[in-house]
Design a protein around this motif. Sequence first.
Motif, short mmCIF file in Angstrom:
data_model
loop_
_atom_site.label_atom_id
_atom_site.label_comp_id
_atom_site.label_asym_id
_atom_site.label_seq_id
_atom_site.Cartn_x
_atom_site.Cartn_y
_atom_site.Cartn_z
N PRO A 1 0.82 -1.22 0.00
CA PRO A 1 0.00 0.00 0.00
C PRO A 1 0.86 1.27 0.00
O PRO A 1 0.53 2.25 -0.67
N ASN B 1 2.23 1.75 -3.56
CA ASN B 1 1.16 2.13 -4.47
C ASN B 1 0.76 3.59 -4.26
O ASN B 1 0.56 4.34 -5.23
N ALA B 2 0.67 4.01 -3.01
CA ALA B 2 0.32 5.40 -2.70
C ALA B 2 1.39 6.36 -3.24
O ALA B 2 1.06 7.41 -3.82
N ALA C 1 -3.74 2.89 -10.38
CA ALA C 1 -5.07 2.71 -9.80
C ALA C 1 -5.00 2.68 -8.27
O ALA C 1 -4.09 2.08 -7.69
N LYS C 2 -5.98 3.31 -7.63
CA LYS C 2 -6.05 3.32 -6.17
C LYS C 2 -6.18 1.90 -5.61
O LYS C 2 -5.57 1.55 -4.62
N ASN C 3 -7.02 1.10 -6.25
CA ASN C 3 -7.24 -0.29 -5.83
C ASN C 3 -6.58 -1.26 -6.80
O ASN C 3 -7.17 -2.26 -7.20
N SER C 4 -5.36 -0.97 -7.17
CA SER C 4 -4.61 -1.77 -8.13
C SER C 4 -4.57 -3.25 -7.74
O SER C 4 -4.43 -3.58 -6.56
N GLY D 1 -0.90 9.70 -12.66
CA GLY D 1 -2.34 9.48 -12.71
C GLY D 1 -2.70 8.10 -13.25
O GLY D 1 -3.85 7.69 -13.21
N ARG E 1 1.01 6.53 -7.00
CA ARG E 1 -0.20 7.30 -7.34
C ARG E 1 0.05 8.79 -7.22
O ARG E 1 -0.46 9.59 -8.00
N SER E 2 0.86 9.19 -6.25
CA SER E 2 1.14 10.62 -6.06
C SER E 2 2.00 11.17 -7.20
O SER E 2 2.01 12.37 -7.44
#
Length: 189
Positions: free
Chosen positions: A119, A122-123, A133-136, A130, A126-127
């Motif tokens: 997590p 991934n965060a 995916a948030k829920n990759s 774009g 994401r930052s």
Amino acid sequence: MNDQSSLGISRRGLLGLFAASAIAAAPTYPKAAGFLRGGGDIRRLKMYSPRTGEKIDMIYWIEGDYIKDAVKELTWFMRDWRTNDVKHIDLRTIDIMAASHNLLEVHEPYMLLSGYRSPKTNAMLRSRSGGVAKNSLHLKGQAADLRLASRSVSQMARAAASCRAGGVGRYSGSNFVHMDCGPVRSWGR
């Protein structure tokens, strides 16, 4: 008759001993239906990680059975290299990767860009982009981002999509293909 010889070698053990030489002779079925066409009696996955410098050439399935230690090694190899966090990699994703590799008829290993993502990783990604995916499915150990020097993004994506077993993302600008075992879908150019 039992499966144990008088020398104490099981049928599975014997197969394991000869798997490396048998792989060259393993049959492939390029016109067969289903996402594992070309899988044969032995399934193998070859990859390297430019991030860690590690390489793997692993027979992970023989005659209908996954090899527990091989799957464990693949899971470690596909860990989040930034944090060393490990999550079991879904066997369906591994099968899609192997079947796609067979369909491409290449001998070079995949370059693994991303397997499991924590997590935190991934965060962070994401930052910065774009396109993450948030829920990759990377968070669930159900996705991989891969590259081959000898094949285009389009060729790799077509092979993966022909498996009809999950998601296939084309990232031509970054020269990689995303493969996952989620719903059948495709995106990108």
